[in-house]
Design an enzyme around this catalytic site. Sequence first.
Site, PDB file in Angstrom:
ATOM      1  CB  CYS A  84      24.924-118.467  14.103  1.00 44.17           C
ATOM      2  SG  CYS A  84      24.988-116.757  14.648  1.00 44.17           S
ATOM      3  CG  HIS A 334      21.021-116.449  10.451  1.00 40.94           C
ATOM      4  ND1 HIS A 334      21.102-117.750  10.901  1.00 40.94           N
ATOM      5  CD2 HIS A 334      22.097-115.814  10.993  1.00 40.94           C
ATOM      6  CE1 HIS A 334      22.176-117.880  11.682  1.00 40.94           C
ATOM      7  NE2 HIS A 334      22.784-116.729  11.758  1.00 40.94           N
TER       8      HIS A 334
END
Lengths: 388, 125
Positions: A84, A334
């Site tokens: 991420c 996200h």
Amino acid sequence: MTGVRIAGTGHTHFGQFPERTGRDLFAEASGEAIEQSGIDRDSIEALFYGNFMGELAEDQGHQGPLMAEMAGIRAPATRFESACASSGVAVREAVKDVRNGEADAILVGGAERMTNLGTAGATKALSIAADELFEIRAGMNFPGAYALMAQAYFDEYGGDREDLAHIAVKNHENALENEHAQYQRAITVEDVLEAPPVAEPLGLYDACPITDGASAMVLVSDEYAEREGIDAPVSITGTGQGSDRIALADREYLVRTPAATAAAEEAYADAGIGPEEVEVAEVHDCFTIAEVLAVESLGFFEHGEGIGAARAGETTREGRIPINLSGGLKAKGHPVGATGTSQIIELSRLLAGEHVNSDAVPDARIGLAHNAGGTVASTTVHVLEVAP
Amino acid sequence: MSEQRDEGYDEWIAAIDRGEGYALECPNGHGSLPPRRLCPECGDPDLEEQPLPDSGTLDTYTRIHVATPEFVDDAPYTVAIVDFGITRLTGQLRGVEEPEAGIRVDVGVEERETEDEPLLVFRPA
Ligand SMILES: [Zn+2]
């Protein structure tokens, strides 16, 4: 060493676009960034691009040159993968190259296509950021890992689900007017507490959504900006990166994220500032507990104090240090590979007075972006400053 | 997935299954799990197998409801991290209604609902 300016930014809407490909999303974001920068495509000397799950989501590896094509640039193109934190790392490498004179103008960004995988498929794809032998085979996944940290935090420092709920409520409130955000919808503490459990003690509203999206920006050297007359008021003045053992069980701490502390210390030293000078921050709140660990590791709060910060109003838009005025990962969404650049874009727009929430920090000159990969085994921190 | 052999890990999980679990230890006392060519903490290549203690202490746990496809039929289930002193292990916790940090558990290998793969399981000691 030259300074590094943000010359242009581009951002797709973050949300569920299962029909849109990663290449289409990045074409939109990069096109907007290049257009806003006013720079001729031929002058862009490299693409640094973040992406995590392209192989699983789109059967597409080798995305660097593909995305250069989509951006319409002919230049060396490299994909960065750090879960991420993929595009946070891409930004860091771009900053280093501009500083050391390798290039005057670099396109940097990221994209992720996730919702076409469905919830179970995306949960699986995200889980491979953990240790395959010792965590995935035990049934641990991404929400589970953060839940393990949340439970450990409650046991060590206290705090409860209601404290965490205030973080979710705050970030949703911040996203209400953000046109990029996946959720422009207010929630209440009760909504969070009554949501179905995902991995106890975390429920559905403690978690960021599964998101498709892309973000991009053009970074230029000070000299280039001055020579070309580019209006670029915000600079990246500090960069730092930290790593930790990949498996949570192998860490020194279950309730702290030393990789973020290391990245922050490096970025603070690089920018010549301290945590007390940061006026606004975008932190990696993939789960509510992640925001707690972040604000403590970055030095905004003592260990054990971050849990109550949202509830006490210290991190809200009126607070001492507003956190995630964009809505954060929690409400903005996200799309993994796009997140690191997206945070920096939101922050630069906040500091430049161009963000819908800029009025919350009208005089702010210094901001910080914190991007974390996996269970914070990878972290980048960037300091942004408005030119005096 | 598991037609391939995972050298070091396969032997290790078989040893846990026999009740002969171990961890690796370097001369400086750092514990780690196989496969390793050197200590991840200090880089020393001189690693020795040390028996895992009979029981460990529950550090943290979570009840997982939203699982990956491989574990969907097992959900909900409890994942825990247990401290065995020389190292920590991640596995599933069974036979405990209300987990609490600090309880003593031991480790073995048990079946999974979804796939025929060995699973590290903690049960009350
Ligand atoms: Zn060692």
